[in-house]
Design a protein around this motif. Sequence first.
Motif, PDB file in Angstrom:
ATOM      1  N   PHE A  50       0.275  -1.340   0.210  1.00 46.81           N
ATOM      2  CA  PHE A  50       0.039  -0.364   0.352  1.00 46.81           C
ATOM      3  C   PHE A  50       0.791   1.063  -0.544  1.00 46.81           C
ATOM      4  O   PHE A  50       0.870   2.438  -0.964  1.00 46.81           O
ATOM      5  CB  PHE A  50      -0.838  -0.141   0.854  1.00 46.81           C
ATOM      6  CG  PHE A  50      -1.503   1.609   1.241  1.00 46.81           C
ATOM      7  CD1 PHE A  50      -3.280   1.260   0.937  1.00 46.81           C
ATOM      8  CD2 PHE A  50      -1.122   2.921   1.409  1.00 46.81           C
ATOM      9  CE1 PHE A  50      -3.682   2.283   0.775  1.00 46.81           C
ATOM     10  CE2 PHE A  50      -2.256   3.389   2.161  1.00 46.81           C
ATOM     11  CZ  PHE A  50      -3.283   3.297   1.027  1.00 46.81           C
ATOM     12  N   LEU A  51       1.835   1.551   0.833  1.00 46.75           N
ATOM     13  CA  LEU A  51       2.947   2.613   1.245  1.00 46.75           C
ATOM     14  C   LEU A  51       3.272   1.996  -0.482  1.00 46.75           C
ATOM     15  O   LEU A  51       3.742   3.475  -1.067  1.00 46.75           O
ATOM     16  CB  LEU A  51       4.125   2.167   1.867  1.00 46.75           C
ATOM     17  CG  LEU A  51       2.652   2.400   3.424  1.00 46.75           C
ATOM     18  CD1 LEU A  51       3.925   2.176   4.449  1.00 46.75           C
ATOM     19  CD2 LEU A  51       2.572   3.983   3.946  1.00 46.75           C
ATOM     20  N   ALA A  52       4.420   1.720  -1.108  1.00 43.58           N
ATOM     21  CA  ALA A  52       5.032   1.551  -1.917  1.00 43.58           C
ATOM     22  C   ALA A  52       4.086   2.130  -3.098  1.00 43.58           C
ATOM     23  O   ALA A  52       4.579   3.256  -4.159  1.00 43.58           O
ATOM     24  CB  ALA A  52       5.407   0.536  -2.785  1.00 43.58           C
ATOM     25  N   ALA A  53       2.685   1.967  -3.216  1.00 43.20           N
ATOM     26  CA  ALA A  53       1.822   2.489  -4.637  1.00 43.20           C
ATOM     27  C   ALA A  53       1.390   3.274  -4.433  1.00 43.20           C
ATOM     28  O   ALA A  53       1.243   3.610  -4.633  1.00 43.20           O
ATOM     29  CB  ALA A  53       0.683   1.419  -4.436  1.00 43.20           C
ATOM     30  N   ASP A  54       1.167   4.359  -2.420  1.00 40.77           N
ATOM     31  CA  ASP A  54       0.694   4.884  -2.644  1.00 40.77           C
ATOM     32  C   ASP A  54       1.926   5.997  -2.789  1.00 40.77           C
ATOM     33  O   ASP A  54       1.688   7.668  -3.443  1.00 40.77           O
ATOM     34  CB  ASP A  54       0.550   5.469  -1.422  1.00 40.77           C
ATOM     35  CG  ASP A  54      -0.304   6.694  -0.474  1.00 40.77           C
ATOM     36  OD1 ASP A  54      -1.428   7.318  -1.221  1.00 40.77           O
ATOM     37  OD2 ASP A  54       0.663   7.456  -0.436  1.00 40.77           O
ATOM     38  N   LEU A  55       3.209   5.545  -2.859  1.00 44.58           N
ATOM     39  CA  LEU A  55       4.263   6.819  -2.946  1.00 44.58           C
ATOM     40  C   LEU A  55       4.561   7.493  -4.408  1.00 44.58           C
ATOM     41  O   LEU A  55       4.211   8.238  -5.208  1.00 44.58           O
ATOM     42  CB  LEU A  55       5.408   6.020  -2.608  1.00 44.58           C
ATOM     43  CG  LEU A  55       6.759   7.010  -3.983  1.00 44.58           C
ATOM     44  CD1 LEU A  55       6.961   8.296  -2.789  1.00 44.58           C
ATOM     45  CD2 LEU A  55       8.175   6.378  -3.379  1.00 44.58           C
ATOM     46  N   VAL A  56       3.698   5.639  -5.866  1.00 44.72           N
ATOM     47  CA  VAL A  56       3.476   6.049  -7.117  1.00 44.72           C
ATOM     48  C   VAL A  56       2.808   6.831  -7.300  1.00 44.72           C
ATOM     49  O   VAL A  56       2.929   7.775  -7.983  1.00 44.72           O
ATOM     50  CB  VAL A  56       3.655   4.486  -7.554  1.00 44.72           C
ATOM     51  CG1 VAL A  56       4.392   4.729  -9.298  1.00 44.72           C
ATOM     52  CG2 VAL A  56       5.407   3.834  -7.018  1.00 44.72           C
ATOM     53  N   VAL A  57       1.410   6.512  -6.604  1.00 42.46           N
ATOM     54  CA  VAL A  57       0.385   7.133  -7.207  1.00 42.46           C
ATOM     55  C   VAL A  57       0.239   8.621  -6.724  1.00 42.46           C
ATOM     56  O   VAL A  57       0.033   9.708  -7.321  1.00 42.46           O
ATOM     57  CB  VAL A  57      -0.764   6.831  -6.563  1.00 42.46           C
ATOM     58  CG1 VAL A  57      -2.249   7.653  -6.914  1.00 42.46           C
ATOM     59  CG2 VAL A  57      -1.473   5.193  -6.934  1.00 42.46           C
ATOM     60  N   THR A  58       0.833   9.014  -5.557  1.00 40.61           N
ATOM     61  CA  THR A  58       0.575  10.402  -4.787  1.00 40.61           C
ATOM     62  C   THR A  58       1.670  11.187  -6.207  1.00 40.61           C
ATOM     63  O   THR A  58       1.503  12.464  -6.714  1.00 40.61           O
ATOM     64  CB  THR A  58       1.354  10.551  -3.447  1.00 40.61           C
ATOM     65  OG1 THR A  58       0.366   9.610  -2.975  1.00 40.61           O
ATOM     66  CG2 THR A  58       1.651  11.831  -3.342  1.00 40.61           C
ATOM     67  N   THR A  59       3.049  11.014  -6.391  1.00 38.58           N
ATOM     68  CA  THR A  59       3.843  10.993  -7.055  1.00 38.58           C
ATOM     69  C   THR A  59       3.659  11.438  -8.419  1.00 38.58           C
ATOM     70  O   THR A  59       3.224  12.706  -9.058  1.00 38.58           O
ATOM     71  CB  THR A  59       5.451  10.146  -7.304  1.00 38.58           C
ATOM     72  OG1 THR A  59       6.032  10.284  -6.524  1.00 38.58           O
ATOM     73  CG2 THR A  59       6.219  11.177  -8.116  1.00 38.58           C
ATOM     74  N   ALA A  60       2.745  10.925  -9.342  1.00 40.55           N
ATOM     75  CA  ALA A  60       2.348  10.520 -10.401  1.00 40.55           C
ATOM     76  C   ALA A  60       1.345  11.979 -10.476  1.00 40.55           C
ATOM     77  O   ALA A  60       1.621  12.667 -11.183  1.00 40.55           O
ATOM     78  CB  ALA A  60       1.980   9.880 -10.940  1.00 40.55           C
ATOM     79  N   GLY A  61       0.455  11.755  -9.662  1.00 40.03           N
ATOM     80  CA  GLY A  61      -0.673  13.074  -9.168  1.00 40.03           C
ATOM     81  C   GLY A  61       0.362  14.169  -9.267  1.00 40.03           C
ATOM     82  O   GLY A  61      -0.656  15.171  -9.209  1.00 40.03           O
ATOM     83  N   ARG A  62       1.214  14.329  -8.430  1.00 39.94           N
ATOM     84  CA  ARG A  62       1.811  16.201  -8.423  1.00 39.94           C
ATOM     85  C   ARG A  62       2.746  15.749  -9.186  1.00 39.94           C
ATOM     86  O   ARG A  62       3.648  16.907  -9.302  1.00 39.94           O
ATOM     87  CB  ARG A  62       2.824  15.517  -7.185  1.00 39.94           C
ATOM     88  CG  ARG A  62       1.688  15.683  -5.599  1.00 39.94           C
ATOM     89  CD  ARG A  62       2.545  15.676  -4.487  1.00 39.94           C
ATOM     90  NE  ARG A  62       2.023  15.910  -3.171  1.00 39.94           N
ATOM     91  CZ  ARG A  62       1.528  14.509  -1.823  1.00 39.94           C
ATOM     92  NH1 ARG A  62       3.500  15.016  -1.840  1.00 39.94           N
ATOM     93  NH2 ARG A  62       1.068  15.556  -0.811  1.00 39.94           N
ATOM     94  N   ARG A  63       2.840  15.538 -10.267  1.00 40.57           N
ATOM     95  CA  ARG A  63       3.737  15.275 -11.624  1.00 40.57           C
ATOM     96  C   ARG A  63       5.331  14.716 -11.179  1.00 40.57           C
ATOM     97  O   ARG A  63       5.957  16.027 -12.325  1.00 40.57           O
ATOM     98  CB  ARG A  63       3.392  16.656 -12.344  1.00 40.57           C
ATOM     99  CG  ARG A  63       1.908  16.984 -12.992  1.00 40.57           C
ATOM    100  CD  ARG A  63       1.299  16.057 -14.030  1.00 40.57           C
ATOM    101  NE  ARG A  63       0.333  16.262 -14.460  1.00 40.57           N
ATOM    102  CZ  ARG A  63      -0.825  16.031 -13.741  1.00 40.57           C
ATOM    103  NH1 ARG A  63      -1.341  15.099 -12.862  1.00 40.57           N
ATOM    104  NH2 ARG A  63      -2.387  16.080 -14.955  1.00 40.57           N
ATOM    105  N   GLY A  64       5.414  14.508 -10.093  1.00 45.02           N
ATOM    106  CA  GLY A  64       6.646  14.047  -9.725  1.00 45.02           C
ATOM    107  C   GLY A  64       7.507  13.101 -10.891  1.00 45.02           C
ATOM    108  O   GLY A  64       6.562  12.487 -11.669  1.00 45.02           O
TER     109      GLY A  64
END
Length: 311
Positions: free
Chosen positions: A163-177
Amino acid sequence: MRTPAARGSLRARAARLFAEQTVRPLAAALPVNTATLPVARLVIDAAMRIVGPSLPGTVVHRRDHDGVRGEFVTGPKAMRTDAVILYVHGGGFVAGSVAAYRGVASRLSTATRTPVFVVDYRLAPEHPSPCAQLDVARAYRWLLGRGYAPDRIVVAGDSAGGFLAADLVVTTAGRRGPAPAGLVLFSPMADLGLRIAHTGDRNRDGVISYALSLKAVAHFTSEQLELRPEHGTNLPPTLIQTGGAEYFAADAIELAARLRRAGAACELQVWADQMHVFQVMPALAPEARFAFGAAGRFVTSLLDTEAATAV
């Protein structure tokens, strides 16, 4: 969706059935609190070292810099120096440790020929959400700061760590990181409200139950957090492996569907008769070896290296 085998091995099925009758009811009945957790953490760590010890020849380097704690684990034959896997361990947000996951890290490192950095994130209830998320994000930025390009980093995790790994990736994508090269998830949780898990066949897992999951998650957050990737964001290719007989199988299947709807390439593998995160217990589930081999081939296809081998 790919089903690697129609039926699990006799050893894996026997281990699951034994755990279903012994470990699962005991784990569901015991309280999860500040009095029981210190002992539970020691027991879980010791059990993981038994069912999934490190491979001979594994090299471990501890790191504690700039607020980032963890271990670089390099398995036998892991010769790459230009890439790294950021691994987030499981344990229901309240248990698990980098030391206990050296076996997992050494096998993943060997299968991918790539060093693995296992982040030592803070655990609940001492450090509830968003402490773990912040620690994982800080570790990702730290690796970028060490000179690893985003397309040379693969993010991976299991269970709560998934969950934490996917949350990092999803959050980064949402912030255009900067997006990593890929995402590898073993039996990930996708809905901390446990609604998705409750739609599946949740009575066959050898260890995980609704009662145990509810108690652990409650220490981490009172919010019903879910992984909801946004369509059109820069999501990396993803591999999800789940056990066909585990409590969170429905989470893995739904997360794969959500990633695909958001535009990501996602391969889902459902391993028949396997319980939750069977990859951490190669001594009990021979399929763990082949699962790491599949993960190795996926990662090397992203990093364009020599063919990975099963361990």
